[in-house]
Design a protein around this motif. Structure first.
Motif, PDB file in Angstrom:
ATOM      1  N   UNK A 156      47.228  42.081  30.427  1.00 50.71           N
ATOM      2  CA  UNK A 156      47.511  40.720  30.880  1.00 50.71           C
ATOM      3  C   UNK A 156      48.952  40.573  31.329  1.00 50.71           C
ATOM      4  N   UNK A 157      49.165  39.681  32.257  1.00 52.61           N
ATOM      5  CA  UNK A 157      50.478  39.411  32.832  1.00 52.61           C
ATOM      6  C   UNK A 157      51.259  38.506  31.877  1.00 52.61           C
ATOM      7  N   UNK A 158      51.721  39.097  30.782  1.00 54.95           N
ATOM      8  CA  UNK A 158      52.399  38.342  29.731  1.00 54.95           C
ATOM      9  C   UNK A 158      53.813  37.959  30.164  1.00 54.95           C
ATOM     10  N   UNK A 215      38.193  32.081  30.001  1.00 53.85           N
ATOM     11  CA  UNK A 215      38.754  31.463  31.208  1.00 53.85           C
ATOM     12  C   UNK A 215      40.251  31.742  31.378  1.00 53.85           C
ATOM     13  N   UNK A 216      40.696  31.636  32.619  1.00 50.50           N
ATOM     14  CA  UNK A 216      42.118  31.787  32.912  1.00 50.50           C
ATOM     15  C   UNK A 216      42.880  30.649  32.241  1.00 50.50           C
ATOM     16  N   UNK A 217      44.050  30.971  31.719  1.00 55.05           N
ATOM     17  CA  UNK A 217      44.887  29.946  31.097  1.00 55.05           C
ATOM     18  C   UNK A 217      45.388  28.981  32.165  1.00 55.05           C
ATOM     19  N   UNK A 227      46.314  35.831  33.139  1.00 58.03           N
ATOM     20  CA  UNK A 227      46.333  35.478  31.710  1.00 58.03           C
ATOM     21  C   UNK A 227      45.076  34.689  31.390  1.00 58.03           C
ATOM     22  N   UNK A 228      44.396  35.119  30.325  1.00 61.05           N
ATOM     23  CA  UNK A 228      43.110  34.549  29.948  1.00 61.05           C
ATOM     24  C   UNK A 228      43.078  34.294  28.443  1.00 61.05           C
ATOM     25  N   UNK A 281      35.915  27.783  19.948  1.00 62.08           N
ATOM     26  CA  UNK A 281      37.015  27.418  19.050  1.00 62.08           C
ATOM     27  C   UNK A 281      38.039  28.533  18.856  1.00 62.08           C
ATOM     28  N   UNK A 282      37.766  29.757  19.317  1.00 59.48           N
ATOM     29  CA  UNK A 282      38.709  30.861  19.128  1.00 59.48           C
ATOM     30  C   UNK A 282      40.028  30.548  19.834  1.00 59.48           C
ATOM     31  N   UNK A 283      40.018  30.497  21.149  1.00 57.07           N
ATOM     32  CA  UNK A 283      41.171  30.100  21.926  1.00 57.07           C
ATOM     33  C   UNK A 283      42.334  31.074  21.994  1.00 57.07           C
ATOM     34  N   UNK A 284      42.250  32.219  21.326  1.00 58.14           N
ATOM     35  CA  UNK A 284      43.367  33.171  21.369  1.00 58.14           C
ATOM     36  C   UNK A 284      43.569  33.706  22.780  1.00 58.14           C
TER      37      UNK A 284
END
Length: 177
Positions: free
Chosen positions: A112-114, A158-160, A34-35, A40-43
Protein backbone atom coordinates in the motif's frame (compact mmCIF):
# COMPACT_ATOMS: atom_id res chain seq x y z
CA UNK A 1 4.51 -12.60 -25.90
CA UNK A 2 8.20 -12.82 -26.81
CA UNK A 3 10.57 -10.36 -25.09
CA UNK A 4 11.39 -8.68 -28.39
CA UNK A 5 7.65 -8.07 -28.97
CA UNK A 6 7.06 -6.55 -25.53
CA UNK A 7 6.64 -2.75 -25.74
CA UNK A 8 7.77 -2.30 -22.11
CA UNK A 9 11.59 -2.51 -21.85
CA UNK A 10 11.70 -3.52 -18.18
CA UNK A 11 9.08 -6.21 -18.77
CA UNK A 12 11.07 -7.56 -21.73
CA UNK A 13 14.18 -7.70 -19.51
CA UNK A 14 12.24 -9.67 -16.89
CA UNK A 15 11.01 -12.06 -19.59
CA UNK A 16 14.58 -12.69 -20.76
CA UNK A 17 15.73 -13.28 -17.18
CA UNK A 18 12.85 -15.68 -16.55
CA UNK A 19 13.70 -17.64 -19.71
CA UNK A 20 17.37 -17.86 -18.70
CA UNK A 21 16.76 -19.07 -15.13
CA UNK A 22 13.27 -20.72 -15.11
CA UNK A 23 12.61 -19.95 -11.42
CA UNK A 24 10.27 -22.26 -9.53
CA UNK A 25 8.85 -19.27 -7.60
CA UNK A 26 8.17 -15.76 -8.91
CA UNK A 27 7.02 -12.98 -6.56
CA UNK A 28 6.07 -9.71 -8.24
CA UNK A 29 6.07 -6.67 -5.87
CA UNK A 30 4.07 -3.55 -6.79
CA UNK A 31 2.37 -0.58 -5.16
CA UNK A 32 -1.36 -0.07 -4.76
CA UNK A 33 -3.39 2.78 -3.32
CA UNK A 34 -4.68 2.75 0.25
CA UNK A 35 -7.51 0.45 1.28
CA UNK A 36 -9.26 -0.75 4.42
CA UNK A 37 -11.38 -3.68 5.45
CA UNK A 38 -15.10 -2.92 5.55
CA UNK A 39 -16.64 -2.11 8.96
CA UNK A 40 -16.75 -3.33 11.63
CA UNK A 41 -13.07 -4.27 11.13
CA UNK A 42 -12.01 -1.07 9.37
CA UNK A 43 -8.26 -1.66 9.68
CA UNK A 44 -6.09 -0.18 6.96
CA UNK A 45 -4.67 -2.83 4.62
CA UNK A 46 -0.91 -2.55 4.14
CA UNK A 47 -0.42 -5.44 1.72
CA UNK A 48 -2.58 -7.33 -0.78
CA UNK A 49 -1.60 -10.61 -2.43
CA UNK A 50 -2.96 -12.82 -5.21
CA UNK A 51 -1.95 -16.05 -6.95
CA UNK A 52 -2.65 -17.07 -10.57
CA UNK A 53 -6.33 -17.08 -11.49
CA UNK A 54 -6.18 -17.52 -15.28
CA UNK A 55 -7.81 -20.49 -16.96
CA UNK A 56 -5.25 -23.09 -17.94
CA UNK A 57 -2.77 -22.56 -15.10
CA UNK A 58 -1.64 -26.09 -14.14
CA UNK A 59 -3.16 -27.28 -10.86
CA UNK A 60 0.31 -27.88 -9.42
CA UNK A 61 1.32 -24.27 -10.12
CA UNK A 62 -1.86 -22.98 -8.45
CA UNK A 63 -1.29 -25.28 -5.44
CA UNK A 64 2.31 -24.12 -5.03
CA UNK A 65 1.31 -20.48 -5.57
CA UNK A 66 -1.26 -20.75 -2.80
CA UNK A 67 1.37 -22.30 -0.52
CA UNK A 68 3.56 -19.25 -1.25
CA UNK A 69 0.56 -16.98 -0.51
CA UNK A 70 -0.04 -18.63 2.86
CA UNK A 71 3.63 -18.36 3.85
CA UNK A 72 3.88 -14.74 2.68
CA UNK A 73 0.66 -13.87 4.53
CA UNK A 74 2.12 -15.36 7.72
CA UNK A 75 5.43 -13.49 7.31
CA UNK A 76 3.77 -10.15 6.58
CA UNK A 77 1.32 -10.59 9.46
CA UNK A 78 4.09 -11.51 11.94
CA UNK A 79 5.86 -8.29 10.90
CA UNK A 80 2.74 -6.24 11.69
CA UNK A 81 1.23 -5.93 8.21
CA UNK A 82 -2.49 -6.20 7.51
CA UNK A 83 -2.96 -8.50 4.51
CA UNK A 84 -5.84 -8.97 2.07
CA UNK A 85 -6.44 -10.76 -1.21
CA UNK A 86 -5.89 -8.51 -4.21
CA UNK A 87 -8.94 -8.41 -6.52
CA UNK A 88 -6.98 -9.29 -9.63
CA UNK A 89 -8.28 -10.55 -12.91
CA UNK A 90 -7.70 -13.61 -15.03
CA UNK A 91 -5.94 -11.94 -17.99
CA UNK A 92 -3.11 -14.26 -19.08
CA UNK A 93 -0.66 -11.37 -19.60
CA UNK A 94 -0.64 -10.38 -15.91
CA UNK A 95 2.68 -11.55 -14.48
CA UNK A 96 1.25 -13.85 -11.79
CA UNK A 97 -0.95 -15.55 -14.39
CA UNK A 98 1.72 -15.69 -17.11
CA UNK A 99 4.32 -17.26 -14.81
CA UNK A 100 1.71 -19.65 -13.43
CA UNK A 101 0.85 -20.69 -16.99
CA UNK A 102 4.56 -21.43 -17.46
CA UNK A 103 4.44 -23.71 -14.39
CA UNK A 104 6.05 -21.49 -11.75
CA UNK A 105 4.53 -20.76 -8.37
CA UNK A 106 3.62 -17.11 -8.76
CA UNK A 107 2.39 -14.39 -6.44
CA UNK A 108 1.53 -10.72 -6.83
CA UNK A 109 2.31 -8.57 -3.77
CA UNK A 110 0.77 -5.09 -3.74
CA UNK A 111 2.24 -2.88 -1.01
CA UNK A 112 0.00 0.00 0.00
CA UNK A 113 1.00 3.58 -0.70
CA UNK A 114 1.54 4.44 2.97
CA UNK A 115 2.45 7.92 4.20
CA UNK A 116 6.16 8.78 4.53
CA UNK A 117 6.28 8.04 8.25
CA UNK A 118 5.19 4.43 7.58
CA UNK A 119 7.36 3.69 4.53
CA UNK A 120 10.22 2.27 6.61
CA UNK A 121 7.71 -0.21 8.09
CA UNK A 122 6.58 -1.12 4.56
CA UNK A 123 10.13 -1.78 3.37
CA UNK A 124 10.85 -3.87 6.49
CA UNK A 125 7.76 -6.06 6.03
CA UNK A 126 8.59 -6.62 2.35
CA UNK A 127 12.18 -7.56 3.18
CA UNK A 128 11.11 -9.95 5.94
CA UNK A 129 8.60 -11.61 3.61
CA UNK A 130 11.32 -12.20 0.99
CA UNK A 131 13.78 -13.70 3.47
CA UNK A 132 11.10 -15.87 5.07
CA UNK A 133 9.93 -17.23 1.70
CA UNK A 134 13.50 -18.09 0.68
CA UNK A 135 13.98 -19.90 4.00
CA UNK A 136 10.69 -21.83 3.63
CA UNK A 137 11.49 -22.84 0.05
CA UNK A 138 15.03 -23.88 0.94
CA UNK A 139 14.08 -25.96 3.98
CA UNK A 140 11.04 -27.68 2.47
CA UNK A 141 8.68 -25.94 4.91
CA UNK A 142 6.77 -24.47 1.97
CA UNK A 143 5.83 -27.94 0.76
CA UNK A 144 4.08 -28.75 4.06
CA UNK A 145 1.61 -25.82 3.87
CA UNK A 146 -2.05 -26.54 3.16
CA UNK A 147 -2.79 -24.42 0.06
CA UNK A 148 -6.51 -24.24 0.94
CA UNK A 149 -5.57 -21.81 3.73
CA UNK A 150 -4.94 -19.13 1.08
CA UNK A 151 -8.67 -18.93 0.40
CA UNK A 152 -9.19 -17.69 3.99
CA UNK A 153 -7.19 -14.50 3.35
CA UNK A 154 -9.90 -11.81 3.36
CA UNK A 155 -10.67 -9.81 0.21
CA UNK A 156 -9.44 -6.24 -0.10
CA UNK A 157 -11.90 -3.63 1.10
CA UNK A 158 -12.74 -0.18 -0.25
CA UNK A 159 -10.26 2.57 -1.03
CA UNK A 160 -9.74 4.96 1.86
CA UNK A 161 -11.47 8.32 1.33
CA UNK A 162 -9.04 10.89 -0.07
CA UNK A 163 -6.35 8.26 -0.70
CA UNK A 164 -4.18 8.61 -3.76
CA UNK A 165 -4.56 5.67 -6.12
CA UNK A 166 -1.94 6.64 -8.71
CA UNK A 167 0.01 3.43 -8.12
CA UNK A 168 -3.03 1.15 -8.42
CA UNK A 169 -3.42 1.43 -12.18
CA UNK A 170 -2.42 -2.05 -13.25
CA UNK A 171 0.16 -1.07 -15.88
CA UNK A 172 3.07 -2.80 -14.19
CA UNK A 173 1.61 -6.25 -13.85
CA UNK A 174 -0.47 -6.23 -17.02
CA UNK A 175 2.66 -5.82 -19.14
CA UNK A 176 5.18 -7.72 -17.05
CA UNK A 177 4.90 -11.06 -18.77
Amino acid sequence: MRPEDNPVPEAAAIQRTYAAFRPSIVVDYHMQGRYAFPPPDGREITTSIQWPTAAGVPADAVRRSKQVAVRMNQAFTRAGAVVSQYPGGSYQGIARNAYGLRGSASLLVELSDLPPERQRFQVRTAHLSMVDLAFAAGTGALDRIDPARADAIPPRGPELPGARSAHDHGHGHDNAA
